[in-house]
Every structure is written in C-alpha cells, then in structure tokens.
Design an enzyme around this catalytic site. Structure first.
Site, short mmCIF file in Angstrom:
data_model
loop_
_atom_site.label_atom_id
_atom_site.label_comp_id
_atom_site.label_asym_id
_atom_site.label_seq_id
_atom_site.Cartn_x
_atom_site.Cartn_y
_atom_site.Cartn_z
N LYS A 1 -22.82 -127.58 72.49
CA LYS A 1 -23.72 -127.20 71.22
C LYS A 1 -22.93 -128.22 70.30
O LYS A 1 -23.57 -128.68 69.44
CB LYS A 1 -23.17 -125.99 70.71
CG LYS A 1 -23.91 -124.71 71.44
CD LYS A 1 -23.74 -123.55 71.09
CE LYS A 1 -22.20 -122.90 71.21
NZ LYS A 1 -21.96 -122.75 72.58
N ASP B 1 -19.97 -122.78 75.60
CA ASP B 1 -19.59 -124.34 76.39
C ASP B 1 -20.74 -125.20 76.81
O ASP B 1 -20.49 -126.16 77.70
CB ASP B 1 -18.66 -124.21 77.48
CG ASP B 1 -17.51 -122.90 77.07
OD1 ASP B 1 -17.05 -123.41 75.90
OD2 ASP B 1 -17.02 -122.35 77.83
N HIS C 1 -16.13 -126.50 69.67
CA HIS C 1 -17.07 -127.32 69.80
C HIS C 1 -16.44 -128.90 69.83
O HIS C 1 -15.99 -129.29 68.89
CB HIS C 1 -17.97 -127.24 68.45
CG HIS C 1 -18.71 -125.77 68.66
ND1 HIS C 1 -19.29 -125.09 67.75
CD2 HIS C 1 -18.46 -124.82 69.53
CE1 HIS C 1 -19.66 -124.11 68.07
NE2 HIS C 1 -19.30 -123.83 69.23
P1 IMP Z 1 -12.98 -113.29 73.10
O1 IMP Z 1 -14.07 -114.02 72.03
O2 IMP Z 1 -11.71 -113.99 72.70
O3 IMP Z 1 -12.70 -111.88 72.51
O4 IMP Z 1 -13.27 -113.32 74.48
C1 IMP Z 1 -13.94 -112.64 75.14
C2 IMP Z 1 -15.04 -113.38 76.12
O5 IMP Z 1 -15.66 -114.68 75.52
C3 IMP Z 1 -13.93 -114.26 77.15
O6 IMP Z 1 -14.70 -114.20 78.24
C4 IMP Z 1 -13.88 -115.57 76.63
O7 IMP Z 1 -13.54 -116.60 77.60
C5 IMP Z 1 -15.31 -115.83 76.11
N1 IMP Z 1 -15.41 -116.99 75.11
C6 IMP Z 1 -15.12 -116.75 73.76
N2 IMP Z 1 -15.45 -117.82 73.11
C7 IMP Z 1 -15.86 -118.53 73.97
C8 IMP Z 1 -16.31 -120.10 73.77
O8 IMP Z 1 -16.38 -120.76 72.75
N3 IMP Z 1 -16.92 -120.58 75.01
C9 IMP Z 1 -16.96 -119.84 76.13
N4 IMP Z 1 -16.24 -118.43 76.31
C10 IMP Z 1 -15.84 -118.15 75.28
#
Ligand code: IMP
Length: 423
Positions: free
Chosen positions: A16, A13, A41
């Site tokens: 990008k 976040d 994004h």
């Molecule tokens: P997952 O990728 O859905 O398995 O989530 C794992 C961790 O990564 C969690 O804390 C999500 O909030 C974080 N996360 C996954 N994708 C993003 C993103 O694009 N931005 C910020 N946090 C993310």
C-alpha cells in the site's frame, strides 16, 4: 481525483505504501483512518528505503497535509520518535503544518503494550501473533470508555483524572496477574511532554476534512492492514482490533459516507504474518522460495511472512466487502520462475461441499481447488506496458480479473516508484 480509499485486500503487506506514494502526488490530504504503529508502509525514495508506521505516506510530498484520523490509536512517544526519524532523513514534519492528529484519536500507553504481551501468553486457543504494540488493549479501553484521547494531553487536570481512572480499573487486575501497574505520575508526565511537542497538530480533524471535502480538495484515505484483518469482516479472532476495511474510512475520519473510489491492493500471491487460517499457504519449499524471492519479512516486526498462492475466493469476498472497484496488483515480478502459477478458485469444506464463498467459520479446514496456469521466466522489472509483459504473465493477470470480477489497471513490477505498468 475523487476521494479515494486505498485498502489492503487480504492480510496486509500488499504494498500500500508504494501505491499511496504514487497517488499522493495528486492529493491535498493523505489520511490514516485506523490501526496504529502495528502498520509498516514501505516507500522506496531516491534517498533509499523509508518505513512509516504511523505517519501517513503523503509526508514525503511537500504539498500534502497528512492526517492521523480519530480511528487510529496513537502511541504519542512513538509518534514523537517517528517525527524525529523522518526529520533526520531530511523530511519536513510539522505538527499543525503538514501533520494533523485527531484530538479524538485514542492513546496507546506502555501499559497497553504490557497487556498485549501478557494476553498473548495466556489466551485460550493459543497466540494470535499480534505485533505486540498494544493495539488491541488500547481499542478495548476505547470500547470500555476508559481510554485517553489525544486531546486529553492538552488538558493537564483532566488528563490526571483520566489516567487515575484508567489506572484504578487496570491496576486492580494488573497486580494479581503479575503485570507492572500504571504509575500515574510518570504516565502523566510522559503524556504532557508528548502533548507539548504535538500541541499545534492536535485538532478536530473531522471538521478539517469535511471542510476540505466541501471545497473539492483531493483526499486520499490510506488503509492499514487489510480487509481480512478487519475486526468485523476478517478471519476472527485472528484479526486486528480496528475496522481495516473501507467502513473504517468513515468512522475513523469523520467524513460522511459519500461517493468514493475504492482501490484494493493485492499481491500477485498471498502472504500473512501472525497466526490464523490461510487456505492457500505453501508450507513446503515453494513457500520458502516465494518468501526469499519477495523478501517477505515483516516491516514492523521482521517476522517471516507466511506465503501462498493467490486466492480468488478471498479476494472476491474482500473486494465485495470493501467496495473495491479495481485491484492494483503488486509484486508480479516476484513470480518469475514459478511454474505452474496456481490460483485458488473454490474451497472444498470439511463436510465435502464445494464453495466459492468465503466462510466465516472453519476456514482452517477449507481445501482450495486450484486452476493452474503457465509460469514465465522473463525478468519483468523493466516492463512498463502491459502488452510487453510475457504472454503467461498477461494470461495470469487476466485470469485474476476473470475470477475476481475486478479490473486490474495498475501492476507493480518492483519496489521503485517508476516500476509500474498502467493499462
Ligand atoms: P495487532 O494488530 O498487533 O493486534 O495484531 C493482530 C494481527 O494483525 C496479527 O496477526 C498481526 O501480525 C497482524 N497485523 C497487524 N498489523 C499488520 C500489518 O500492518 N501488516 C500485516 N499484518 C498485520
């Protein structure tokens, strides 16, 4: 433009989307190398806000080819929906034309999403706060060598066998824990339909990119999430399941390691969504103020982001791990009216030792040591030259450079395409 990788420095976040959009104007290829539709994004276009989850941010530039690399996990139904949404916004999205999808990329199924939600409920040590998109389970199946790849969608007999094999393994434990089992025929029908729509775009993207690189074409690698969510180098287990840092740019595309410009993106403060340690988190009113000032709500899940001060210990570590040669600083405008501006410059660990290294363990007990700097009250959103920034804002940027050892040549002062300061 040399091959360039844009990577989020902390927990995602960082803005990008805007930076990629800016750099994509000069790129022939924009390539996602990891993650899936857990990413969000955000681009601010003349026609309004656009949030991309899976399709690379170059899609808004008519001349770029956009590649979903083999390191990405793809929910084919989501991809078809995202294509439809973009077309409804008037953008041309043509599989095989301006959109290529690696035949080696792994598939996210509905069953992975169910598994993701279920795992959050039963995980020992508590929730991870995943996005619930099935990312972790899809990558797990890839590692277990039972996953499906996009290329399978073009091979009906093979696909049926692969789904049967996957269902045998998963349904054996899905049913006993109360998870809805995989319906093989329904899954095969859905995947074949999606494969038909995407067929022209499902190719050997590694070969395309290696050829493009050999011909001197300009390749922009679009990182998703951030270095501190990287499976290896992040705040494990509170990470995502992919190699979000620069290492993933090679394994996730099939491009060989070669000289590459790495641009790290960091916000002028820190945020995190989901669970996990966050040493500079502001748990009181200042954190709420920062969240409102920066509109810090997740672009994928809408969850409020946790907010805190800039952490030079974490940024220096992530910069080193990712090989970043420079930092792009975003959201500087949001810090207007906050005083003092605090930079974490070291941690005090649970045993009392002071460190400037980012620890692999016990980060939740690390207490940051801050350097305080004066704040600024001026609106900087219309500033386009570094020298025109208020002195306190300039001093803040320079202090970040000093503590992280990373030069800052690009500063974003608002969401718009033109709200950028180049030094
Ligand atoms: P997952 O990728 O859905 O398995 O989530 C794992 C961790 O990564 C969690 O804390 C999500 O909030 C974080 N996360 C996954 N994708 C993003 C993103 O694009 N931005 C910020 N946090 C993310």
């Amino acid at each position: 433009m040399p091959t360039t990788c844009v990577v989020g420095i902390l927990w995602g976040d960082e803005g990008k989307g805007k930076v990629i959009d800016y750099l994509a104007a000069e790129a022939d290829f924009v390539v996602r190398y990891g993650g899936g539709h857990n990413a969000g994004h955000t681009l601010i276009l003349p026609s309004g806000k656009l949030v991309l989850h899976l399709i690379p941010s170059g899609i808004v530039h008519p001349h770029t080819r956009n590649v979903i690399g083999n390191g990405v996990v793809v929910d084919p139904l989501h991809l078809c929906t995202e294509i439809d949404t973009l077309r409804a916004r008037g953008l041309a999205v043509e599989p095989g034309g301006n959109l290529l999808i690696s035949e080696r990329a792994h598939v996210i199924l509905d069953a992975h999403r169910r598994q993701d939600h279920w795992a959050e409920g039963v995980r020992r040590g508590g929730r991870l706060g995943t996005t619930g998109r099935g990312i972790g389970p899809a990558y797990s199946d890839r590692c277990s060598r039972i996953g499906l790849r996009l290329g399978d969608l073009l091979r009906p007999d093979h696909l049926r066998r692969a789904v049967q094999g996957l269902a045998e393994q998963k349904n054996a434990w899905f049913a006993p824990v109360g998870l809805e089992p995989i319906d093989v025929e329904a899954a095969v029908a859905q995947l074949l339909a999606a494969g038909d729509r995407l067929r022209a775009g499902i190719v050997d993207c590694g070969a395309v990119l290696r050829r493009a690189h050999a011909q001197g074409q300009r390749i922009l690698l679009e990182g998703a999430q951030g270095c501190l969510l990287d499976l290896e180098h992040g705040t494990y287990p509170f990470v995502t399941s992919s190699h979000a840092s620069t290492g993933g740019a090679f394994s996730g595309t099939g491009l060989p390691p070669h000289a590459m410009r790495v641009v790290g993106i960091a916000k002028a403060y820190a945020t995190r969504v989901g669970e996990g340690p966050f040493p500079t988190e502001l748990r009181e009113a200042t954190g709420d103020r920062l969240r409102e000032a920066g509109r810090e709500y997740g672009s994928t899940t809408g969850r409020p982001r946790r907010c805190g001060w800039f952490d030079t210990v974490a940024v220096r570590y992530a910069g080193a791990v990712s090989g970043a040669g420079e930092l792009v600083l975003t959201n500087l405008d949001v810090l207007r009216g906050f005083a003092p501006l605090r930079l974490a410059v070291a941690y005090r660990l649970a045993d009392g030792t002071r460190t400037t290294e980012f620890p692999a363990f016990d980060l939740d007990a690390a207490v940051p040591e801050f350097e305080d700097l004066p704040g600024f009250t001026e609106d900087v959103r219309e500033v386009r030259r570094f020298d025109d920034l208020p002195p306190a804002a300039r001093a803040y940027v320079q202090a970040i450079e000093r503590h992280t050892g990373l030069p800052i040549r690009t500063i974003s002062v608002g969401p718009g395409r033109d709200q950028i300061i180049l030094r």
